[in-house]
Design a protein around this motif. Structure first.
Motif, mmCIF file in Angstrom:
data_model
loop_
_atom_site.group_PDB
_atom_site.id
_atom_site.type_symbol
_atom_site.label_atom_id
_atom_site.label_comp_id
_atom_site.label_asym_id
_atom_site.label_seq_id
_atom_site.Cartn_x
_atom_site.Cartn_y
_atom_site.Cartn_z
ATOM 1 N N THR A 157 -3.122 4.126 -2.425
ATOM 2 C CA THR A 157 -3.251 2.903 -3.215
ATOM 3 C C THR A 157 -3.297 1.724 -2.261
ATOM 4 O O THR A 157 -2.367 1.508 -1.477
ATOM 5 N N GLU B 134 -6.012 -4.179 -6.682
ATOM 6 C CA GLU B 134 -5.595 -2.937 -6.046
ATOM 7 C C GLU B 134 -6.483 -1.808 -6.525
ATOM 8 O O GLU B 134 -7.149 -1.930 -7.563
ATOM 9 N N HIS B 135 -6.475 -0.736 -5.773
ATOM 10 C CA HIS B 135 -7.287 0.414 -6.161
ATOM 11 C C HIS B 135 -6.657 1.670 -5.579
ATOM 12 O O HIS B 135 -6.166 1.668 -4.446
ATOM 13 N N THR B 136 -6.647 2.753 -6.379
ATOM 14 C CA THR B 136 -6.094 4.042 -5.938
ATOM 15 C C THR B 136 -7.226 5.020 -5.699
ATOM 16 O O THR B 136 -8.052 5.256 -6.586
ATOM 17 N N CYS C 262 0.844 -1.202 0.000
ATOM 18 C CA CYS C 262 0.000 0.000 0.000
ATOM 19 C C CYS C 262 0.877 1.249 0.000
ATOM 20 O O CYS C 262 1.961 1.261 0.586
ATOM 21 N N GLN C 263 0.400 2.305 -0.639
ATOM 22 C CA GLN C 263 1.147 3.551 -0.728
ATOM 23 C C GLN C 263 0.256 4.727 -0.384
ATOM 24 O O GLN C 263 -0.906 4.778 -0.779
ATOM 25 N N THR D 27 -3.063 10.760 -2.346
ATOM 26 C CA THR D 27 -3.774 9.589 -2.836
ATOM 27 C C THR D 27 -3.371 8.388 -1.990
ATOM 28 O O THR D 27 -2.318 8.397 -1.345
ATOM 29 N N THR E 296 -8.429 8.811 -4.936
ATOM 30 C CA THR E 296 -8.020 10.200 -5.106
ATOM 31 C C THR E 296 -9.123 11.117 -4.593
ATOM 32 O O THR E 296 -10.227 10.675 -4.300
#
Length: 352
Positions: free
Chosen positions: A42, A88-90, A34-35, A40, A92
């Motif tokens: 992710t 995965e999903h980002t 994860c970021q 944002t 925003t």
């Protein structure tokens, strides 16, 4: 009727041919993948075994100031993102005004949804502040995080205050004390608001550690505008950059347009286009104050100094307006640029 029989053989074959979809397995969020950067998030997850029957995933998230598993009662509701096809999903467009954000995900096939994964909490802290209207010059009209120059502001405010004081039947010292809400202490306790030609307003939050970033959009037609940081010792008559208690970049539209970096009454003209929005970066421990074109992240100027006491975001405007954007994390482009420049000597030493 006793001699009639019903043949269910075809129906039996159809029922035997039905294949029921099992409940999907529970995903597991991979924290290491994860970021959180550039406002944002992710989120990435895996399944213990591949499942070709999964149609989509549902991701839920909510803001929190609590680190760890969700509490039974939280101040913020779960927000739902449906129809995710990947692992995965980002996210925003988030509000980064809490220290953390909690996530959970579940898999769905065409028949049923599986169990939610174990919740994971990621740190989403960003620098958030408001403008301290108690510090603002009377010619500045403060509305949330927007400021507009008002040439008659001081006189109008004094007249309104006097009118309310004398005409209101509700007014009395005792009643006012009972009805007034408690206010958080301002950044300049015990000091009067800015006056004379300072035209300044401060933020309500001081910086005494870490790396912080915020942006300000200003009217390029303003006769004068400045953004930077100041010490609490900044005098109420002081203009930003004209004492050793403040650092700023200053736009001058009076007679001839110029953009300068100012500190301790010293100025350096900046040879760069004037942007519509400026990003301000502070690294308190490193003593770095940098200004960026907020759109391109091009560095405009850096002050290198040593902060011996907390600093406060500071703004000035004359015959113009501006608005502040807070709740921002330090952009990755700014962080990488700071690392590249950390080993080089500052060309702005004369202004530190």
């Amino acid at each position: 009727m006793s001699h009639l029989m019903v043949d269910f053989s075809q129906e039996r074959e159809m029922l035997q041919g039905l294949k029921f979809l099992p409940v999907p397995a529970t995903p597991e969020i991979q924290v290491s993948e994860c970021q959180v950067c550039d406002n944002t998030v992710t989120v990435a997850w895996t399944l213990q075994e591949p499942d070709t029957k999964i149609d989509h995933y549902i991701l839920e998230h909510r803001r929190t100031n609590h680190e760890g598993p969700p509490r039974i009662k939280e101040d913020y509701p779960w927000m739902v993102v449906e129809g995710i096809r990947e692992l995965e999903h980002t996210l925003t467009g988030l509000r980064f005004d809490t220290r953390y954000m909690t996530f959970r995900v579940r898999a769905c096939n065409k028949a049923v949804a599986g169990e939610f994964s174990e919740p994971v909490t990621l740190e989403t802290h960003a620098f958030t502040f408001k403008l301290d209207s108690g510090s603002a010059h009377q010619n500045l009209k403060i509305e949330d995080l927007s400021v507009e120059w008002d040439s008659g502001g001081g006189k109008i405010q004094d007249i309104r205050k006097e009118k309310n004081r004398t005409n209101s039947p509700m007014h009395s010292p005792a009643r006012s004390a009972l009805m007034s809400p408690k206010r958080a202490p301002t950044a300049r306790p015990g000091r009067d608001r800015f006056t004379a030609e300072s035209y300044t307003v401060l933020a309500d939050t001081m910086i005494d550690a870490g790396q912080q970033y915020w942006e300000v959009r200003f009217d390029k037609e303003s006769k004068a505008f400045a953004v930077g940081v100041a010490l609490r010792t900044l005098g109420r008559f002081d203009q930003l950059g004209k004492s050793n208690a403040s650092w700023c970049i200053h736009l001058n539209n009076w007679l001839q347009q110029s953009l300068t970096a100012k500190h301790n009454n010293k100025a350096r003209t900046l040879d760069c286009p004037i942007p519509s929005k400026i990003g301000v970066y502070v690294n308190y421990e490193e003593g770095a104050l940098s200004f960026y074109n907020a759109k391109t992240k091009q560095l405009m100027h850096t002050f290198k100094t040593k902060f011996t006491q907390p600093v406060i975001p500071a703004f000035m405007v004359w015959n113009g307006s501006f608005s502040v954007v807070t709740g921002l994390q330090v952009p990755s482009m700014v962080q990488s640029g700071q690392r590249r420049n950390s080993g080089t000597s500052s060309s702005n030493a004369s202004l530190t």
